[in-house]
Design a protein around this motif. Structure first.
Motif, mmCIF file in Angstrom:
data_model
loop_
_atom_site.group_PDB
_atom_site.id
_atom_site.type_symbol
_atom_site.label_atom_id
_atom_site.label_comp_id
_atom_site.label_asym_id
_atom_site.label_seq_id
_atom_site.Cartn_x
_atom_site.Cartn_y
_atom_site.Cartn_z
ATOM 1 N N ILE A 7 -18.904 -0.324 12.808
ATOM 2 C CA ILE A 7 -17.591 -0.907 13.128
ATOM 3 C C ILE A 7 -17.139 -1.833 12.006
ATOM 4 O O ILE A 7 -15.989 -1.790 11.577
ATOM 5 N N ILE A 8 -18.041 -2.653 11.496
ATOM 6 C CA ILE A 8 -17.696 -3.567 10.401
ATOM 7 C C ILE A 8 -17.290 -2.772 9.162
ATOM 8 O O ILE A 8 -16.302 -3.090 8.496
ATOM 9 N N SER A 9 -18.020 -1.721 8.858
ATOM 10 C CA SER A 9 -17.688 -0.881 7.704
ATOM 11 C C SER A 9 -16.313 -0.251 7.851
ATOM 12 O O SER A 9 -15.536 -0.190 6.896
ATOM 13 N N LEU A 10 -15.988 0.218 9.053
ATOM 14 C CA LEU A 10 -14.682 0.828 9.312
ATOM 15 C C LEU A 10 -13.561 -0.186 9.118
ATOM 16 O O LEU A 10 -12.549 0.116 8.492
ATOM 17 N N VAL A 11 -13.746 -1.390 9.637
ATOM 18 C CA VAL A 11 -12.723 -2.437 9.503
ATOM 19 C C VAL A 11 -12.509 -2.787 8.030
ATOM 20 O O VAL A 11 -11.373 -2.914 7.571
ATOM 21 N N VAL A 12 -13.582 -2.915 7.278
ATOM 22 C CA VAL A 12 -13.467 -3.230 5.842
ATOM 23 C C VAL A 12 -12.759 -2.093 5.117
ATOM 24 O O VAL A 12 -11.878 -2.318 4.283
ATOM 25 N N PHE A 13 -13.093 -0.847 5.443
ATOM 26 C CA PHE A 13 -12.456 0.298 4.814
ATOM 27 C C PHE A 13 -10.966 0.333 5.112
ATOM 28 O O PHE A 13 -10.145 0.490 4.217
ATOM 29 N N ILE A 14 -10.589 0.159 6.358
ATOM 30 C CA ILE A 14 -9.172 0.213 6.751
ATOM 31 C C ILE A 14 -8.395 -0.931 6.119
ATOM 32 O O ILE A 14 -7.301 -0.745 5.614
ATOM 33 N N SER A 15 -8.954 -2.134 6.112
ATOM 34 C CA SER A 15 -8.216 -3.271 5.546
ATOM 35 C C SER A 15 -8.033 -3.124 4.041
ATOM 36 O O SER A 15 -7.113 -3.687 3.473
ATOM 37 N N GLY A 16 -8.870 -2.357 3.396
ATOM 38 C CA GLY A 16 -8.732 -2.132 1.969
ATOM 39 C C GLY A 16 -7.677 -1.104 1.619
ATOM 40 O O GLY A 16 -7.407 -0.863 0.457
ATOM 41 N N CYS A 17 -7.067 -0.470 2.605
ATOM 42 C CA CYS A 17 -6.106 0.599 2.351
ATOM 43 C C CYS A 17 -4.658 0.129 2.275
ATOM 44 O O CYS A 17 -3.775 0.925 2.038
ATOM 45 N N ALA A 18 -4.398 -1.146 2.530
ATOM 46 C CA ALA A 18 -3.033 -1.648 2.422
ATOM 47 C C ALA A 18 -2.594 -1.560 0.970
ATOM 48 O O ALA A 18 -3.391 -1.750 0.058
ATOM 49 N N VAL A 19 -1.326 -1.263 0.755
ATOM 50 C CA VAL A 19 -0.819 -1.082 -0.597
ATOM 51 C C VAL A 19 0.265 -2.124 -0.874
ATOM 52 O O VAL A 19 1.240 -2.213 -0.138
ATOM 53 N N ASN A 20 0.053 -2.905 -1.923
ATOM 54 C CA ASN A 20 1.030 -3.896 -2.355
ATOM 55 C C ASN A 20 1.256 -3.692 -3.841
ATOM 56 O O ASN A 20 0.331 -3.801 -4.631
ATOM 57 N N SER A 21 2.490 -3.382 -4.213
ATOM 58 C CA SER A 21 2.781 -3.028 -5.595
ATOM 59 C C SER A 21 2.797 -4.209 -6.545
ATOM 60 O O SER A 21 2.598 -4.042 -7.740
ATOM 61 N N GLY A 22 3.073 -5.388 -6.025
ATOM 62 C CA GLY A 22 3.372 -6.500 -6.902
ATOM 63 C C GLY A 22 4.793 -6.305 -7.435
ATOM 64 O O GLY A 22 5.505 -5.388 -7.018
ATOM 65 N N ILE A 23 5.229 -7.149 -8.334
ATOM 66 C CA ILE A 23 6.575 -7.045 -8.898
ATOM 67 C C ILE A 23 6.564 -5.999 -10.016
ATOM 68 O O ILE A 23 5.790 -6.097 -10.952
ATOM 69 N N ILE A 24 7.450 -5.013 -9.891
ATOM 70 C CA ILE A 24 7.560 -3.951 -10.889
ATOM 71 C C ILE A 24 8.898 -4.109 -11.607
ATOM 72 O O ILE A 24 9.959 -3.960 -10.984
ATOM 73 N N PRO A 25 8.903 -4.443 -12.913
ATOM 74 C CA PRO A 25 10.164 -4.536 -13.659
ATOM 75 C C PRO A 25 10.797 -3.151 -13.810
ATOM 76 O O PRO A 25 10.109 -2.177 -14.098
ATOM 77 N N MET A 26 12.107 -3.075 -13.592
ATOM 78 C CA MET A 26 12.837 -1.810 -13.718
ATOM 79 C C MET A 26 13.878 -1.873 -14.822
ATOM 80 O O MET A 26 14.673 -0.960 -14.978
ATOM 81 N N GLY A 27 13.904 -2.967 -15.575
ATOM 82 C CA GLY A 27 14.866 -3.133 -16.663
ATOM 83 C C GLY A 27 16.136 -3.831 -16.209
ATOM 84 O O GLY A 27 16.463 -3.856 -15.028
ATOM 85 N N ASN A 28 16.855 -4.421 -17.159
ATOM 86 C CA ASN A 28 18.128 -5.086 -16.902
ATOM 87 C C ASN A 28 18.022 -6.129 -15.787
ATOM 88 O O ASN A 28 18.866 -6.205 -14.912
ATOM 89 N N ASN A 29 16.925 -6.923 -15.815
ATOM 90 C CA ASN A 29 16.727 -7.990 -14.846
ATOM 91 C C ASN A 29 16.644 -7.466 -13.407
ATOM 92 O O ASN A 29 16.991 -8.153 -12.458
ATOM 93 N N THR A 30 16.212 -6.225 -13.250
ATOM 94 C CA THR A 30 16.065 -5.590 -11.945
ATOM 95 C C THR A 30 14.590 -5.325 -11.693
ATOM 96 O O THR A 30 13.855 -4.960 -12.614
ATOM 97 N N TYR A 31 14.178 -5.540 -10.434
ATOM 98 C CA TYR A 31 12.772 -5.409 -10.075
ATOM 99 C C TYR A 31 12.633 -4.654 -8.757
ATOM 100 O O TYR A 31 13.583 -4.508 -8.000
ATOM 101 N N MET A 32 11.387 -4.223 -8.486
ATOM 102 C CA MET A 32 11.061 -3.584 -7.219
ATOM 103 C C MET A 32 9.739 -4.153 -6.733
ATOM 104 O O MET A 32 8.849 -4.453 -7.530
#
Length: 96
Positions: A7-32
């Protein structure tokens, strides 16, 4: 004991699957920035708040304001890999 370890292994595996891009520059002072939950059990509110907080932090560094260009949110039902996700495209603009 083996069941607890599994159960602990499953919880650690699932919590590691969240995806956060951070700030991605797209040019011309625009970000995502994007955020995706690790499961379908989280709500959109927290994801969107975290993404907006990151956007505001980016613009505050240059003493500018956030101007949202586009918001894209995943649509329910949140099953089979379609987890809550938000993507925000924004610009840092001079305050009016």
């Amino acid at each position: 004991m083996n069941k607890s370890l599994g159960i602990i292994s499953l919880v650690v595996f699932i919590s590691g699957c969240a995806v956060n891009s951070g700030i991605i520059p797209m040019g011309n002072n625009t970000y995502m920035v994007s955020r995706q939950a690790a499961t379908g059990f989280s709500g959109m509110g927290t994801l969107k708040a975290e993404a907006m907080k990151e956007a505001y932090s980016q613009c505050i560094q240059s003493q500018k304001a956030v101007k949202i260009i586009e918001e894209i949110d995943a649509k329910p039902p949140f099953i089979l890999g379609n987890y809550p996700k938000t993507e925000i495209k924004f610009k840092c603009v001079a305050e009016e």
